[in-house]
Design a protein around this motif. Structure first.
Motif, PDB file in Angstrom:
ATOM      1  N   VAL A  88       0.845  -1.201   0.000  1.00 46.43           N
ATOM      2  CA  VAL A  88       0.000   0.000   0.000  1.00 46.43           C
ATOM      3  C   VAL A  88       0.879   1.249   0.000  1.00 46.43           C
ATOM      4  CG1 VAL A  88      -1.737   1.328   1.258  1.00 46.43           C
ATOM      5  CG2 VAL A  88      -1.916  -1.168   1.119  1.00 46.43           C
ATOM      6  N   ALA A 121      -1.186  -1.447  -5.446  1.00 43.34           N
ATOM      7  CA  ALA A 121      -2.407  -1.169  -4.705  1.00 43.34           C
ATOM      8  C   ALA A 121      -3.359  -2.361  -4.753  1.00 43.34           C
ATOM      9  CB  ALA A 121      -3.093   0.070  -5.267  1.00 43.34           C
ATOM     10  N   LEU A 129      -6.405   3.617  -3.964  1.00 43.05           N
ATOM     11  CA  LEU A 129      -5.133   3.988  -4.576  1.00 43.05           C
ATOM     12  C   LEU A 129      -5.043   3.438  -6.001  1.00 43.05           C
ATOM     13  CD1 LEU A 129      -2.607   3.495  -1.623  1.00 43.05           C
ATOM     14  CD2 LEU A 129      -3.471   5.634  -2.559  1.00 43.05           C
TER      15      LEU A 129
END
Length: 751
Positions: A88, A121, A129
């Motif tokens: 992430v 992501a 994202l």
């Protein structure tokens, strides 16, 4: 320190940034990162926290326009996230680095980083994202003309951003989801504007603005206003575009978005130029770009465009060409901006007399529009090519028809109006006022259906001009007065000049020569005040033509000599031919045939007139000189011109009347009668004013020579009526001829 302790600090930094409180945000970041346990963290959790804080610091630098320091912070964050295998975080860092690479002009690198961000992501289970990366890639594909690929990417972004939020999700996450939905709507609105689906664009912008307000995201509100400015331009409202960009710039300033503010400031300058507010645009250029902004190619290119347009308006065409060449390189693969730079470059090249280079540049612009799949970008180069062709003396009718079709299908309302105006002008140049009348009426109706006061004035002026050319002088004068009123309301110097030119044509048609000449003087003044050199030259040419028409060749000559020189130097062949033709007319009126021949000889270095009407006008003037010197065979040969069959009634009638005069001078009165009768039929239908009067006068003389006194008297009486209505100096000559005929034998011709 744990995630639970640092996340509130990050949320607060973001809140401060959104309010434009950059100093407070920087102080909070410095204090947080300055804590001992975050100085050299070895714990993976602390490393991740430092990485997130570095990303916030990088974004803060980016807001302030410092790409280099922003990229350094984002790169440190990426390295830390890679160490702890935080997908992430890797996605977030790649997104920020991609944005910075894009601003720095590293487009390929930016695309690679967005693709990596999307992949990371998705692996890390961060759909928002991933959606952010997909949106950026979609915009890129759309700019490249890959509409189908862009649509797929947009759909994938919408799928990822339409997540069901958990009850305990943070308000920041909720705002991010709303912001993504707003961003998607903004992108779709921009596409709808380009596709001329204006109603759809307005609905999407409304939805985007609402989501942006809910998310409390000023940057999205700025983008909504930016797209709203595009919508205004497409709708033919350049002033509305200025207002939207003013609000967007102020919002960016409030949010502390330095890069966006600088870009919007320059876009505002270009919008001022669209709105023809040159002073406001010049004031923007006076504010220098910061050093950091010069490292952003897109922003630098926009500023070059703005500076180049101002240089060209100021008559500095060489400087403008250099600036637009530099801008074209800086725009890279931004097709819309690159196309605009090429059109500007072509105009600068043409003003330097480089017509061939200008046409080649416009060809490149059309190819660029075609390769991008952006039909709306092709309208501007098409209109520019018509302008250059018309000034160079080439026929423009087919190109203008194509421009109208293209603008109707893909252009803005203003481009449609400009294309119709160009088509009406091409018909007038061909000597076909009735065809011009139909097109001018179409443009007038379109302008009146829109809130476009400036174009209402210009379309009304063109309408008045074609009415006068079609012999409807009284109606044309009323239309010109309406155009003047509209132009005054709009504060439009070009509209005022065009309306005054139309008014002069109508006044001449009504025999009000002094008023017509005054209108032409005022038209020239307004054109010069607005920096419209070509329009000022048009007014000067028409003033000279009016002076010689009404018996003042001495007053016309000084106006024409400078105009011939200037037009030949700038390779504006149409104006050069027309001015030299008028100069020869002046010399012939004074009986100086050598000077008349010399005036036309000046055109030897110029290409022959491409339009049949102008070619025939030059041939007719040469024939008049030959007739005045008694060279009848030479005159008849000139009048047997191939353009005779291609022109409208008035220029054809003028040539036919001259041919009849040549026949009359050789004593072939019967053949002269047939020729002048043929000319009269066309000139009456065309309501040709001065040309009709000349034909009637010759017809009366021919009838008298053939012993048809009653017919001669009627024709000469009608010629006197036309000359009186137009206020022509030939009235005295016609009256003398009528008086002479009264003392001759009465009509003895058999019925």
């Amino acid at each position: 320190m744990s995630d639970r302790e640092t996340r509130p600090a990050i949320d607060l930094v973001r809140e401060l940034r959104s309010q434009g409180r950059h100093a407070d945000a920087a102080a909070l970041l410095q204090a947080t990162l300055g804590q001992a346990e975050l100085q050299h963290p070895r714990d993976p959790e602390l490393q991740a926290e430092v990485a997130w804080l570095e990303l916030e610091r990088g974004q803060l630098w980016l807001d302030q326009g410092d790409i280099a320091r922003g990229a350094q912070a984002a790169a440190r964050a990426l390295a830390l996230h890679e160490q702890v295998d935080g997908q992430v975080g890797v996605a977030a860092a790649c997104l920020q680095l991609a944005d910075q690479a894009w601003l720095a002009g590293e487009r390929a690198q930016a695309v690679d980083l967005w693709a990596r961000a999307r992949s990371a992501a998705d692996q890390g289970g961060a759909p928002l994202l991933a959606a952010r990366a997909l949106l950026a890639l979609a915009v890129r594909e759309w700019q490249q003309g890959e509409a189908a690929v862009a649509e797929q990417l947009l759909a994938a972004a919408e799928d990822r951003s339409s997540i069901e939020l958990l009850a305990d999700a943070s308000p920041m996450l909720d705002r991010q989801a709303l912001a993504l939905r707003a961003a998607t709507a903004v992108i779709r609105a921009a596409r709808a504007v380009a596709l001329r689906r204006h109603g759809e664009a307005q609905l999407l912008l409304g939805a985007a603005a609402q989501a942006a307000r809910q998310a409390g995201d000023l940057s999205l509100y700025v983008e909504c206003l930016r797209v709203d400015a595009r919508l205004a331009r497409h709708g033919g409202d350049p002033h509305g575009a200025v207002q939207s960009l003013l609000r967007a710039r102020d919002a960016a300033q409030l949010a502390g978005m330095q890069v966006a503010r600088l870009a919007l400031q320059t876009e505002l300058g270009l919008a001022h130029i669209d709105d023809e507010d040159w002073a406001a645009a010049a004031a923007i250029v006076e504010e220098p770009l910061p050093e950091a902004a010069l490292a952003m190619p897109a922003l630098r290119a926009l500023r070059l465009d703005l500076t180049a347009a101002l240089a060209l308006h100021g008559g500095r065409s060489h400087e403008a060409a250099q600036l637009w060449q530099e801008a074209g390189l800086a725009h890279g693969d931004d097709h819309a901006s690159a196309c605009r730079s090429l059109v500007g470059l072509a105009e600068a090249q043409w003003r330097q007399g480089e017509s061939t280079a200008a046409l080649a540049t416009l060809h490149r612009a059309r190819q660029l529009a075609q390769s991008a799949g952006r039909a709306e970008l092709a309208v501007a180069p098409q209109l520019a090519e018509i302008h250059i062709a018309a000034a160079s003396g080439a026929r423009t009718q087919e190109a203008a028809v194509a421009a109208v079709e293209l603008a109707t299908r893909a252009g803005t309302t203003i481009q449609q109006l400009a294309s119709l105006d160009a088509l009406a002008a091409s018909y007038l140049a061909e000597g076909d006022p009735m065809a011009a009348r139909a097109v001018a009426k179409q443009a007038l109706d379109l302008a009146q259906s829109q809130p476009l006061l400036r174009w209402q004035a210009r379309s009304a002026a063109r309408w008045a001009q074609v009415l006068a050319a079609a012999g409807e002088a009284a109606t044309g004068l009323r239309a010109a007065e309406q155009a003047l009123g509209l132009a005054q309301q709009a504060g439009d110097a070009q509209g005022l000049a065009r309306a005054l030119l139309a008014s002069a044509a109508a006044l001449q048609g009504l025999g009000r020569s002094d008023e017509a000449q005054l209108s032409l003087v005022h038209a020239q003044e307004h054109a010069r005040s607005a920096g419209l050199a070509e329009l000022a030259d048009d007014a000067q040419l028409q003033l000279a033509q009016a002076l010689v028409t009404y018996g003042n060749p001495d007053g016309a000559e000084p106006l024409l000599r400078g105009l011939v020189d200037r037009s030949l130097e700038q390779r504006r062949w149409t104006t050069a031919h027309a001015a030299a033709h008028c100069l020869a007319w002046c010399a012939r009126q004074k009986g100086d045939f050598a000077a008349a021949v010399a005036a036309l000889a000046r055109l030897r270095a110029a290409p022959p007139p491409a339009t049949p009407g102008l070619a025939l006008a030059i041939a007719t003037e040469r024939a008049r000189i030959d007739l005045a010197q008694g060279r009848l065979d030479s005159a008849r040969a000139l009048l047997n011109h191939p353009a005779l069959a291609q022109v409208a009634a008035t220029p054809r009638g003028d040539a036919q009347v001259l041919a009849a005069e040549a026949l009359a001078r050789s004593g072939d009165w019967d053949a002269a009668a047939v020729a002048v009768e043929r000319a009269l039929a066309g000139l009456r239908q065309a309501r040709a004013g001065r040309s009709l009067g000349g034909a009637l006068y010759l017809a009366g003389q021919v009838a008298a020579a053939r012993g048809r006194g009653e017919q001669a008297g009627a024709l000469l009486g009608e010629a006197l009526l036309v000359a009186s209505q137009l206020g022509l100096p030939e009235q005295t000559m016609i009256r003398a001829t009528i008086e002479r005929l009264r003392h001759q034998q009465p009509d003895h011709t058999a019925a």
